[in-house]
Design a protein around this motif. Sequence first.
Motif, PDB file in Angstrom:
ATOM      1  N   TYR A   1       0.839  -1.211   0.000  1.00  0.00           N
ATOM      2  CA  TYR A   1       0.000   0.000   0.000  1.00  0.00           C
ATOM      3  C   TYR A   1       0.871   1.257   0.000  1.00  0.00           C
ATOM      4  O   TYR A   1       0.588   2.232  -0.701  1.00  0.00           O
ATOM      5  CB  TYR A   1      -0.919  -0.006   1.216  1.00  0.00           C
ATOM      6  CG  TYR A   1      -1.686   1.278   1.378  1.00  0.00           C
ATOM      7  CD1 TYR A   1      -2.800   1.565   0.582  1.00  0.00           C
ATOM      8  CD2 TYR A   1      -1.271   2.246   2.319  1.00  0.00           C
ATOM      9  CE1 TYR A   1      -3.485   2.752   0.714  1.00  0.00           C
ATOM     10  CE2 TYR A   1      -1.955   3.441   2.442  1.00  0.00           C
ATOM     11  CZ  TYR A   1      -3.065   3.684   1.640  1.00  0.00           C
ATOM     12  OH  TYR A   1      -3.734   4.870   1.763  1.00  0.00           O
ATOM     13  N   GLN A   2       1.957   1.193   0.797  1.00  0.00           N
ATOM     14  CA  GLN A   2       2.844   2.353   0.895  1.00  0.00           C
ATOM     15  C   GLN A   2       3.482   2.686  -0.436  1.00  0.00           C
ATOM     16  O   GLN A   2       3.614   3.872  -0.800  1.00  0.00           O
ATOM     17  CB  GLN A   2       3.943   2.095   1.947  1.00  0.00           C
ATOM     18  CG  GLN A   2       3.447   1.865   3.365  1.00  0.00           C
ATOM     19  CD  GLN A   2       2.819   3.116   3.971  1.00  0.00           C
ATOM     20  OE1 GLN A   2       2.887   4.197   3.396  1.00  0.00           O
ATOM     21  NE2 GLN A   2       2.165   2.956   5.118  1.00  0.00           N
TER      22      GLN A   2
ATOM     23  N   GLU B   1       2.230   2.002  -3.412  1.00  0.00           N
ATOM     24  CA  GLU B   1       1.197   2.572  -4.290  1.00  0.00           C
ATOM     25  C   GLU B   1       0.843   4.003  -3.874  1.00  0.00           C
ATOM     26  O   GLU B   1       0.603   4.882  -4.716  1.00  0.00           O
ATOM     27  CB  GLU B   1      -0.053   1.694  -4.237  1.00  0.00           C
ATOM     28  CG  GLU B   1       0.136   0.327  -4.888  1.00  0.00           C
ATOM     29  CD  GLU B   1      -1.095  -0.540  -4.750  1.00  0.00           C
ATOM     30  OE1 GLU B   1      -2.104  -0.022  -4.188  1.00  0.00           O
ATOM     31  OE2 GLU B   1      -1.075  -1.695  -5.188  1.00  0.00           O
ATOM     32  N   ASP B   2       0.809   4.253  -2.528  1.00  0.00           N
ATOM     33  CA  ASP B   2       0.407   5.569  -2.023  1.00  0.00           C
ATOM     34  C   ASP B   2       1.501   6.618  -2.199  1.00  0.00           C
ATOM     35  O   ASP B   2       1.229   7.822  -2.204  1.00  0.00           O
ATOM     36  CB  ASP B   2       0.048   5.450  -0.538  1.00  0.00           C
ATOM     37  CG  ASP B   2      -0.672   6.692  -0.023  1.00  0.00           C
ATOM     38  OD1 ASP B   2      -1.611   7.153  -0.705  1.00  0.00           O
ATOM     39  OD2 ASP B   2      -0.271   7.200   1.028  1.00  0.00           O
TER      40      ASP B   2
ATOM     41  N   ASP C   1       0.881   8.914  -5.062  1.00  0.00           N
ATOM     42  CA  ASP C   1      -0.227   9.844  -4.794  1.00  0.00           C
ATOM     43  C   ASP C   1       0.200  10.955  -3.831  1.00  0.00           C
ATOM     44  O   ASP C   1      -0.144  12.133  -4.032  1.00  0.00           O
ATOM     45  CB  ASP C   1      -1.418   9.083  -4.192  1.00  0.00           C
ATOM     46  CG  ASP C   1      -2.026   8.113  -5.192  1.00  0.00           C
ATOM     47  OD1 ASP C   1      -1.852   8.344  -6.405  1.00  0.00           O
ATOM     48  OD2 ASP C   1      -2.684   7.156  -4.761  1.00  0.00           O
TER      49      ASP C   1
END
Length: 419
Positions: free
Chosen positions: A232-233, A235-236, A239
């Motif tokens: 998740y990190q 991918e984030d 953003d």
Amino acid sequence: MRNDDLLRNWYPILQENMIEGKSVAIGIFSFEENILYANNAMNHFLNVDSENQKPVNAFVNPEFDVFVNKEEQGLVFDGSLTIGNRFDVSYSLESKVYRLGGEILVFAEANLLQLFAENKKMSTLNQQVNNLQRELIKEKRNLQYTLSELKDTQQMLVQSEKMNAMGQLVAGVAHEINNPIGFVYSNLFSWKGIGEDLVNAYLDLEQLIKNQENEKLFGEAKKIREENDLDYQIEDMADVFEESKTGLDRVKKIVEDLRTFSRLDESAMKKINLTENLQSTISIAKTKFNEKAANFNFECPDELYVECYPGQLNQAILNVLINATQAIDYAGRIEMSLIEFEEEVQISIKDDGCGIAENNKEKIFDPFYTTKPIGTGTGLGLSITHKIICEVHQGKIEVESEPNKGAKFIISIPKVISL
């Protein structure tokens, strides 16, 4: 018929009119200057008190004693006789004085030609006095107008100094903010590179462990990945970077708008892109728009170049935008447009607020006139705007408004100011 015979026939009537007339003064006096007889004219010149029959005025030049001291009988004086009070009253009369026994007869008459001449002089003097009075009234009005202008100018200068100080502060703050923003912006890209390198290094290590076919070690690595939510990190991270970059871009844009709005280096007349200039002003006003949740729309060409005083023009437009914001209700609407004509440009600002009463339209540009509650407005905003547009930029401002139907300010300025 001889003249003597003719006058003799009319003598009684002539005598009556002469005695009762106001231009011929006849008086008979004792040597003690007591009045034995005086007609109306003599009583007037001597200013005889009606109660005690005492004269207020007297013979001034020559004095009455001169006539008494004469030894001869008959005509003792023929010339100009002055009667008055020796202070502020003086009558000059053509006179003949006779001494008969113990009495003095004074026959005096006003010199009509002299009176006419004096009257003409007096009329001329009165006309001159009237002219001077009119000039004084005119000068008084001019001085009152000048004093009013000086007071207005003084207040304008005070406001101008405040705006100048504010402009310097804004430019200084914008400059100070710009430097750390540059550091953060640069470090953001460095951080992105470092983060990508760390992620790639971890992925390479994980692949290396997997290639060693060490299930236990690979399981430990997988456990670390799951516990720290690395998928998740990763991918984030992209953003977070994009959001941070967008935020910094917005801050940079605000700083640039502040610098454009203040334009301390452009206090003189300069050719500018008016569209860009107005957009910087709108950016400054957005805080007020947000307070009212205003629906704002600006229609303009991409580029429109004019010669103007950028800093002052920004201030004028901002004043109108602030007024529009204060006039609308919550979630009201403000529409702004920039239109180019052959020799001028037109800036229109329209709101759907409370509008302006008909009897207030002519006063809204007067210094210190305001309909706002005490303490919430100086009454100088639109007055300054009017001077900047009409006097500095040789333009004009038109106002269209009806109560409760909003207002529309149409500002026109020439593309080139004639000096």
